[in-house]
Design an enzyme around this catalytic site. Structure first.
Site, mmCIF file in Angstrom:
data_model
loop_
_atom_site.group_PDB
_atom_site.id
_atom_site.type_symbol
_atom_site.label_atom_id
_atom_site.label_comp_id
_atom_site.label_asym_id
_atom_site.label_seq_id
_atom_site.Cartn_x
_atom_site.Cartn_y
_atom_site.Cartn_z
ATOM 1 N N HIS A 62 30.445 30.203 2.129
ATOM 2 C CA HIS A 62 31.857 30.560 1.993
ATOM 3 C C HIS A 62 32.434 30.994 3.330
ATOM 4 C CE1 HIS A 62 31.825 31.299 -2.650
ATOM 5 N NE2 HIS A 62 31.518 30.072 -2.307
ATOM 6 N N ASP A 89 27.166 31.193 -0.752
ATOM 7 C CA ASP A 89 28.248 32.162 -0.560
ATOM 8 C C ASP A 89 28.289 32.494 0.929
ATOM 9 O OD1 ASP A 89 30.113 34.400 -0.958
ATOM 10 O OD2 ASP A 89 29.511 34.350 -3.049
#
Length: 555
Positions: free
Chosen positions: A333, A299
């Site tokens: 991310h 992430d």
């Protein structure tokens, strides 16, 4: 004489502590705001080994009590270094106390138990909200002068906690995951590690908080309440220097309301498919250094937060006075991220000399209506990026929502996405005074997207001395005071710049490199004071202006 006194003082400090970690003062050079020098940790000259307290390596015996006894004993002696020597050390949660340096030697491997019974439910803050989750593998609360050092590896056994989406792994990997046990969703697209996890997931309307069941029922969904791996709350003088942190149940490193924090020489890893597998989430902290680290996570990699919605605004503690330098990010991310939980605000943050390789978004700014908070005085320079599959620089004030931007292929008139008018309240997020310099990106999808809010435009965003080689170029929506100075946009598809309901936009020195026409598209009845390069305004095929744009809005 003054110099002699400084030397004497340093020698005395070294004699007292036995463990001083030198700070590189060059880290403070060329900082755009007044940055306090971060106070370093120092420890008493007491050193013990986990083996002195019954610790057994090999990965078969839990060393939870050995760690607890060693930390308590060392704490009573005034603190010092707890050494974890080479070997595999299985354990349950470790709670650090003030003046403790957990030193994980090279070749040492701390692996946390997969038995959920080892992790009681505790009150925490996760994703910016006050909630209840399992105790973190490593934690400290209101501690002073703590460290985790050495070149060993710390593994959170996150594979025992995380759900996995079928779409994120290969067919052979999926078969092995299903064979390992666990539960599949009704549609067969998601794997859950247990029935307890599945129940928790189905009891949640907000992704990570099971708000459809009562507090008394949380024990039945305990497996779903994944902890962050390292939780440091309300601590002062924190040093993480050297180890590899990997395979976390949720976020890897989470300093919350801490001060004088140094993260350096770390390797932070998670599988790319790990949900909430962030690298470091710095939340409501001040006076922080993050440098010389490597991230490869599932992430956001380096993320700035300050609480979510009402909980964050009530806390009212911004993240401020932060220097981030010389970091490498592979998968994530976002390489450097602010948000989306930024309701307490963020300010005075410097990011420089970083490399992002294949991160989903390079420099990511995200929030949504309802958050509130002010993000300002952010300085980012000397960032190199390659293989970014979405935006190199992306501002999204509609996180978890829809943006009113016109997509390529839509008509200029009569096909605008609807914009609802919202009042400005304490729930309105504000992003302003954000500066980028010497940003470079190649082989990436989209250079820059600046999506503000109709009721609260992005304000004073400056990008200079930068170059982007991407598939798509620039989109500006609901922004005020955007300047691109000496910027080159080399793009393969679409329009070089789409400007919608934005004002005080200066692109006069931008160099657009593409055969596509029009080069610039200007739309929206709120658009005004747009400055474009002469080669664009002088060529009718290079400039497209919507009929609702005011006369003389473009120059």
């Amino acid at each position: 004489m003054k110099k002699s006194l400084k030397v004497i003082g340093l020698v005395a400090a070294m004699m007292f502590s036995g463990q001083i970690y030198a700070q590189n003062l060059d880290i403070y050079k060329n900082i755009e705001f007044k940055m306090p020098q971060v106070t370093e940790t120092s420890f008493a000259a007491n050193t013990v080994s986990i083996t002195q307290y019954g610790g057994v390596s090999g990965g078969n015996v839990k060393n939870t009590e050995a760690f607890k006894k060693a930390i308590e004993d060392l704490s009573k002696k005034g603190g010092g270094k707890l050494v974890v020597p080479r070997g595999m050390w299985l354990t349950g949660p470790i709670e650090l106390k003030s003046n403790i340096n957990l030193h994980v030697e090279e070749g040492a491997f701390i692996v946390f138990s997969k038995d959920k019974n080892d992790y009681p439910l505790v009150d925490v803050s996760f994703e910016g909200l006050n909630t209840i989750r399992c105790q973190s593998p490593i934690s400290a609360k209101n501690a002073t002068n703590i460290a985790i050092t050495g070149k060993g590896v710390i593994d959170g056994s996150g594979d025992a906690w995380r759900a996995i989406k079928k779409s994120k792994v290969s067919e052979s990997e999926w078969k092995n995951i299903v064979k390992s046990g666990g539960i599949l969703s009704a549609d067969g697209k998601n794997w859950y590690p247990s029935e307890s996890y599945k129940k928790g997931f189905e009891s949640s309307s907000s992704f990570n908080v099971p708000d459809k069941i009562s507090k008394d029922e949380l024990t039945t969904v305990k497996d779903f309440l994944r902890p962050v791996m390292v939780s440091l709350v309300g601590c002062d003088k924190v040093l993480l220097d050297g180890p590899t942190f990997q395979n976390s149940p949720a976020w890897n490193l989470h300093p919350l309301m801490c001060s004088n924090v140094i993260l350096r020489n770390l390797t932070v890893r998670n599988p790319w498919f790990s949900q909430n597998g962030d690298g470091v989430d710095l939340e409501s902290c001040k006076n922080v250094l993050i440098y010389d680290n490597t991230f490869d996570v599932g992430d956001d990699a380096i993320c700035i937060k300050s609480g979510k919605d009402q909980d964050g605004r009530k806390r009212g503690v911004p993240t401020e006075n932060v220097i981030i330098k010389n970091n490498v990010v592979y998968h994530g991310h976002g390489g450097f991220v602010i948000g989306s939980e930024m309701s307490g605000g963020a300010r005075n943050i410097h990011v420089s000399d970083c490399t992002f390789i294949g991160t989903d978004i390079g420099l990511r700014f995200k929030t949504t209506r309802g958050r509130g908070g002010i993000v300002e005085n952010i300085y980012i320079k000397n960032i190199d990026m390659i293989n970014i599959p979405t935006q190199v620089i992306g501002f999204n004030m509609f996180y978890e929502g829809a943006s009113p931007v016109l997509e390529d292929g839509q008509k200029q008139e009569g096909n605008k996405a609807p914009e609802k008018v919202y009042a400005v309240t304490e729930e309105t997020p504000i992003f302003r005074n954000i500066y980028f310099k010497n940003i470079s990106a190649v082989n990436s999808d989209e250079a820059i997207t600046l999506f503000g809010l109709a009721e609260m435009n992005l304000k004073n965003i400056v990008i200079e001395d930068s170059q982007f080689e991407t598939r798509k170029a620039l989109t500006i929506v609901d922004a005020d005071g955007i300047q691109l100075k000496n910027v080159k946009l080399k793009y393969a598809e679409g329009t070089g710049a789409t400007i919608y309901n934005s004002k005080n936009i200066n692109l006069s020195t931008v160099k657009f490199e593409s055969a596509n026409k029009p080069v610039v598209k200007v739309l929206g009845n709120k658009t005004g004071a747009v400055l474009l390069p002469k080669e664009v305004t002088s060529d009718k095929n290079s400039l497209s202006i919507g009929t609702d744009v005011a006369k003389n809005a473009v120059k």
